[in-house]
Design a protein around this motif. Structure first.
Motif, PDB file in Angstrom:
ATOM      1  N   ALA A   1      -6.269  -6.677   2.184  1.00 54.73           N
ATOM      2  CA  ALA A   1      -7.303  -6.323   1.202  1.00 54.73           C
ATOM      3  C   ALA A   1      -8.341  -5.442   1.867  1.00 54.73           C
ATOM      4  O   ALA A   1      -8.523  -5.492   3.090  1.00 54.73           O
ATOM      5  CB  ALA A   1      -7.957  -7.578   0.625  1.00 54.73           C
TER       6      ALA A   1
ATOM      7  N   TRP B   1     -16.434  -7.105  -4.074  1.00 53.76           N
ATOM      8  CA  TRP B   1     -15.043  -7.321  -4.445  1.00 53.76           C
ATOM      9  C   TRP B   1     -14.136  -6.747  -3.367  1.00 53.76           C
ATOM     10  O   TRP B   1     -14.474  -5.759  -2.718  1.00 53.76           O
ATOM     11  CB  TRP B   1     -14.718  -6.655  -5.786  1.00 53.76           C
ATOM     12  CG  TRP B   1     -15.400  -7.258  -6.967  1.00 53.76           C
ATOM     13  CD1 TRP B   1     -16.564  -6.844  -7.535  1.00 53.76           C
ATOM     14  CD2 TRP B   1     -14.962  -8.393  -7.720  1.00 53.76           C
ATOM     15  NE1 TRP B   1     -16.887  -7.645  -8.599  1.00 53.76           N
ATOM     16  CE2 TRP B   1     -15.924  -8.601  -8.741  1.00 53.76           C
ATOM     17  CE3 TRP B   1     -13.861  -9.242  -7.647  1.00 53.76           C
ATOM     18  CZ2 TRP B   1     -15.801  -9.628  -9.673  1.00 53.76           C
ATOM     19  CZ3 TRP B   1     -13.738 -10.265  -8.565  1.00 53.76           C
ATOM     20  CH2 TRP B   1     -14.696 -10.454  -9.560  1.00 53.76           C
ATOM     21  N   LEU B   2     -12.982  -7.384  -3.209  1.00 56.96           N
ATOM     22  CA  LEU B   2     -11.930  -6.875  -2.337  1.00 56.96           C
ATOM     23  C   LEU B   2     -10.757  -6.406  -3.183  1.00 56.96           C
ATOM     24  O   LEU B   2     -10.354  -7.096  -4.137  1.00 56.96           O
ATOM     25  CB  LEU B   2     -11.450  -7.963  -1.369  1.00 56.96           C
ATOM     26  CG  LEU B   2     -12.458  -8.482  -0.337  1.00 56.96           C
ATOM     27  CD1 LEU B   2     -11.827  -9.627   0.459  1.00 56.96           C
ATOM     28  CD2 LEU B   2     -12.908  -7.370   0.586  1.00 56.96           C
ATOM     29  N   LEU B   3     -10.209  -5.246  -2.852  1.00 51.51           N
ATOM     30  CA  LEU B   3      -9.008  -4.732  -3.508  1.00 51.51           C
ATOM     31  C   LEU B   3      -7.810  -5.194  -2.700  1.00 51.51           C
ATOM     32  O   LEU B   3      -7.696  -4.908  -1.512  1.00 51.51           O
ATOM     33  CB  LEU B   3      -9.053  -3.204  -3.559  1.00 51.51           C
ATOM     34  CG  LEU B   3      -7.870  -2.493  -4.233  1.00 51.51           C
ATOM     35  CD1 LEU B   3      -7.862  -2.774  -5.731  1.00 51.51           C
ATOM     36  CD2 LEU B   3      -7.929  -0.998  -3.958  1.00 51.51           C
ATOM     37  N   ARG B   4      -6.892  -5.915  -3.349  1.00 54.26           N
ATOM     38  CA  ARG B   4      -5.747  -6.476  -2.638  1.00 54.26           C
ATOM     39  C   ARG B   4      -4.580  -5.496  -2.638  1.00 54.26           C
ATOM     40  O   ARG B   4      -4.406  -4.688  -3.564  1.00 54.26           O
ATOM     41  CB  ARG B   4      -5.322  -7.793  -3.278  1.00 54.26           C
ATOM     42  CG  ARG B   4      -6.434  -8.821  -3.353  1.00 54.26           C
ATOM     43  CD  ARG B   4      -6.016 -10.031  -4.128  1.00 54.26           C
ATOM     44  NE  ARG B   4      -5.533 -11.088  -3.257  1.00 54.26           N
ATOM     45  CZ  ARG B   4      -4.589 -11.957  -3.596  1.00 54.26           C
ATOM     46  NH1 ARG B   4      -4.000 -11.835  -4.766  1.00 54.26           N
ATOM     47  NH2 ARG B   4      -4.225 -12.907  -2.775  1.00 54.26           N
ATOM     48  N   ALA B   5      -3.748  -5.615  -1.609  1.00 56.22           N
ATOM     49  CA  ALA B   5      -2.637  -4.690  -1.436  1.00 56.22           C
ATOM     50  C   ALA B   5      -1.709  -4.611  -2.653  1.00 56.22           C
ATOM     51  O   ALA B   5      -1.249  -3.519  -3.002  1.00 56.22           O
ATOM     52  CB  ALA B   5      -1.838  -5.078  -0.185  1.00 56.22           C
TER      53      ALA B   5
ATOM     54  N   GLU C   1       2.921  -8.021   2.907  1.00 51.09           N
ATOM     55  CA  GLU C   1       1.762  -8.896   2.696  1.00 51.09           C
ATOM     56  C   GLU C   1       2.107 -10.184   1.973  1.00 51.09           C
ATOM     57  O   GLU C   1       1.325 -11.147   2.014  1.00 51.09           O
ATOM     58  CB  GLU C   1       0.679  -8.170   1.890  1.00 51.09           C
ATOM     59  CG  GLU C   1       0.087  -6.958   2.581  1.00 51.09           C
ATOM     60  CD  GLU C   1       0.888  -5.682   2.336  1.00 51.09           C
ATOM     61  OE1 GLU C   1       0.476  -4.626   2.856  1.00 51.09           O
ATOM     62  OE2 GLU C   1       1.921  -5.738   1.630  1.00 51.09           O
TER      63      GLU C   1
ATOM     64  N   ARG D   1      -5.205 -11.411  -9.893  1.00 51.17           N
ATOM     65  CA  ARG D   1      -5.169 -11.474  -8.429  1.00 51.17           C
ATOM     66  C   ARG D   1      -4.989 -10.111  -7.781  1.00 51.17           C
ATOM     67  O   ARG D   1      -4.463  -9.988  -6.671  1.00 51.17           O
ATOM     68  CB  ARG D   1      -4.066 -12.424  -7.960  1.00 51.17           C
ATOM     69  CG  ARG D   1      -4.156 -13.832  -8.543  1.00 51.17           C
ATOM     70  CD  ARG D   1      -5.362 -14.564  -8.076  1.00 51.17           C
ATOM     71  NE  ARG D   1      -5.260 -14.913  -6.647  1.00 51.17           N
ATOM     72  CZ  ARG D   1      -6.298 -15.309  -5.908  1.00 51.17           C
ATOM     73  NH1 ARG D   1      -7.505 -15.369  -6.448  1.00 51.17           N
ATOM     74  NH2 ARG D   1      -6.133 -15.615  -4.647  1.00 51.17           N
TER      75      ARG D   1
ATOM     76  N   ILE E   1      -7.770  -8.081  -7.509  1.00 53.18           N
ATOM     77  CA  ILE E   1      -9.018  -8.060  -6.758  1.00 53.18           C
ATOM     78  C   ILE E   1      -9.482  -9.499  -6.596  1.00 53.18           C
ATOM     79  O   ILE E   1      -9.073 -10.379  -7.377  1.00 53.18           O
ATOM     80  CB  ILE E   1     -10.123  -7.221  -7.445  1.00 53.18           C
ATOM     81  CG1 ILE E   1     -10.528  -7.850  -8.790  1.00 53.18           C
ATOM     82  CG2 ILE E   1      -9.669  -5.778  -7.645  1.00 53.18           C
ATOM     83  CD1 ILE E   1     -11.727  -7.176  -9.444  1.00 53.18           C
TER      84      ILE E   1
ATOM     85  N   TRP F   1       0.812  -1.206   0.000  1.00 54.45           N
ATOM     86  CA  TRP F   1       0.000   0.000   0.000  1.00 54.45           C
ATOM     87  C   TRP F   1       0.853   1.266   0.000  1.00 54.45           C
ATOM     88  O   TRP F   1       0.457   2.281  -0.575  1.00 54.45           O
ATOM     89  CB  TRP F   1      -0.915   0.035   1.227  1.00 54.45           C
ATOM     90  CG  TRP F   1      -1.999  -0.989   1.269  1.00 54.45           C
ATOM     91  CD1 TRP F   1      -2.123  -2.001   2.165  1.00 54.45           C
ATOM     92  CD2 TRP F   1      -3.125  -1.105   0.389  1.00 54.45           C
ATOM     93  NE1 TRP F   1      -3.256  -2.755   1.907  1.00 54.45           N
ATOM     94  CE2 TRP F   1      -3.898  -2.222   0.825  1.00 54.45           C
ATOM     95  CE3 TRP F   1      -3.568  -0.377  -0.721  1.00 54.45           C
ATOM     96  CZ2 TRP F   1      -5.065  -2.613   0.193  1.00 54.45           C
ATOM     97  CZ3 TRP F   1      -4.747  -0.778  -1.344  1.00 54.45           C
ATOM     98  CH2 TRP F   1      -5.479  -1.872  -0.899  1.00 54.45           C
TER      99      TRP F   1
END
Length: 471
Positions: free
Chosen positions: A378, A435-439, A330, A426, A428, A88
């Motif tokens: 995420a 939906w999840l936003l991944r680092a 992460e 990968r 999201i 991030w």
């Protein structure tokens, strides 16, 4: 966790192996054997009766002929980050995440294939170039040849002497024994090399379906392959199945009609499954085949192994495959500086790749946790934010960048396919209907701004405060 389960190699594929040497290594291979058709009939029946996702997974587990998938674009080496730095807030690859107007490996075809950069069943049609990692002043030429051959096999698990990647086939034959031993030691993969082909058998991995295939289509393909291997008359009426057999170079045409390579068809028959993998092989397989591996997705023993071995594995994969290790708090991603060791390209060319990159940048700028807050692997993406951000980037770039008129006229399909591409890379992941936003997505956004400006595009909508944002 689904991806982890498959990386352990605990597949259920049944059938015969095309190798004649223990472990399938080297250049000694068995001749085509008879009676392959009954096994093909049994597998085809299982595929035809399976649910769509189960059929995709069964086919991939049985044949293992998928390409590797890696994120492109490396952060500036002058801006290094410790492995304890979060994606991030760490260095980004934003400087290389620009809109490309000259496709490097463009292939005309269906809208999804052209825009997503999705190759046909046989992979990209371009020649496999040498890896980006240059030869060092003291590095012998043999090391460069071996790395080039290994990269080709990882990207194209089936290489023939007369196919689109024939230029690299002599290197594979020249170093067959070394490659077979190395793939077995490092990844637990089985390499078979014969006079006219080389096949790398990979572990099962979900999410690598053949474009446009359904359970019945897979069944037709398997039956046709079994018939060809057994010297029977195949049913080649299904166009998608025929296209795959052509991509695999099992069938072709000459002035006299259809030409069949029965030896290759037999070699592609379902092989004995690979042995189940322990923590070492399971993690390595995920690293070399998937864009990014997050620590919280691994089992405790695998997480401990990866944290302990990060430095050594970085050296191993740089030497073996020319991949650059990007370690963050992460997890770990293996980056291909050449941008070629992947079946999907991001950054890439075409409508979907360009829109996906711009969308993920906008999402990160809105949702990135503040530096003083805990950085989760995420964060949840508000559904309205997806619609607003995608509308903004489409208005700003769509016509100017020459995006597909079909997508510009069909926004629901555009949204669906952009999100699908980001999910396959990968960046999201689905969370129910959200939906999840991944680092790792933050590696494509500009460096964090302590006080980001709110989005002002006409599609943007007021959002609830994101994680860590003051109300």
């Amino acid at each position: 966790m689904e991806q982890h389960e498959y990386a352990t190699g605990a597949g259920k594929a049944r059938g015969r192996t095309g190798s004649g040497r223990a472990g399938g290594a080297g250049q000694l291979t068995a001749q085509p054997s008879a009676d392959l058709y009954p096994a093909a009939q049994e597998l085809a029946a299982r595929l035809a009766e399976a649910a769509p996702q189960a059929a995709h997974d069964l086919f991939t587990a049985t044949f293992g002929l998928y390409g590797a998938r890696h994120l492109g674009g490396a952060p500036d080496p002058a801006d290094p980050a410790a492995a304890t730095t979060s994606w991030w807030h760490g260095p980004t690859a934003h400087h290389s995440a620009v809109l490309r107007t000259r496709p490097q490996r463009y292939r005309r075809g269906r809208r999804d294939a052209a825009d997503q950069g999705v190759p046909g069943a046989g992979g990209s049609s371009g020649r496999h170039r040498k890896p980006e990692r240059p030869r060092g002043p003291d590095e012998p030429a043999v090391a460069v040849e071996r790395r080039t051959a290994a990269r080709l096999l990882l990207a194209q698990p089936l290489v023939t002497g007369g196919g689109p990647h024939a230029a690299g086939f002599p290197l594979i034959r020249r170093h067959a024994d070394w490659l077979a031993e190395r793939f077995e030691q490092v990844l637990g993969y089985r390499l078979t090399v014969a006079g006219r082909y080389a096949r790398l058998q990979k572990a099962p991995l979900p999410g690598r379906a053949l474009p446009g295939f359904e359970p019945a289509t897979y069944a037709c393909l398997v039956l046709a392959l079994g018939a060809l291997a057994d010297g029977r008359a195949p049913d080649l009426e299904h166009p998608r199945a025929l296209d795959v057999l052509k991509d695999w170079q099992v069938v072709g045409h000459d002035p006299h009609g259809l030409v069949v390579d029965r030896e290759l068809a037999a070699a592609l028959a379902p092989a004995a499954p690979l042995a189940a993998a322990g923590p070492e092989l399971a993690v390595r397989r995920l690293l070399v085949e998937t864009p990014v591996v997050l620590l919280d997705e691994l089992r405790p023993a695998e997480r401990e192994w990866l944290l302990r071995r990060r430095g050594a594995e970085a050296v191993l994969f740089a030497d073996f495959l020319g991949l650059q290790t990007e370690a963050r708090a992460e997890g770990v991603a293996l980056i291909d500086p050449a941008g070629e060791l992947t079946d999907l390209a991001l950054p890439g060319t075409g409508t979907l790749a360009q829109a996906a990159l711009l969308l993920v940048q906008a999402l990160v700028e809105e949702l990135r946790p503040l530096p003083e807050d805990t950085a989760p692997p995420a964060v949840l993406i508000p559904d309205a934010l997806i619609d607003g951000a995608l509308g903004d980037v489409t208005d700003d770039h769509g016509l100017r960048a020459g995006w597909s008129p079909e997508y510009l006229a069909d926004r629901p399909a555009f949204r669906r396919d952009v999100l699908d591409l980001l999910a396959r890379m990968r960046l999201i992941v689905p969370a129910g209907r959200a939906w999840l936003l991944r680092a790792p997505a933050a590696r494509y956004a500009p460096a964090a701004d302590p006080e980001p400006e709110p989005r002002s595009g006409r599609h943007s909508r007021p959002q609830d405060c994101g994680p860590g944002r003051p109300e």
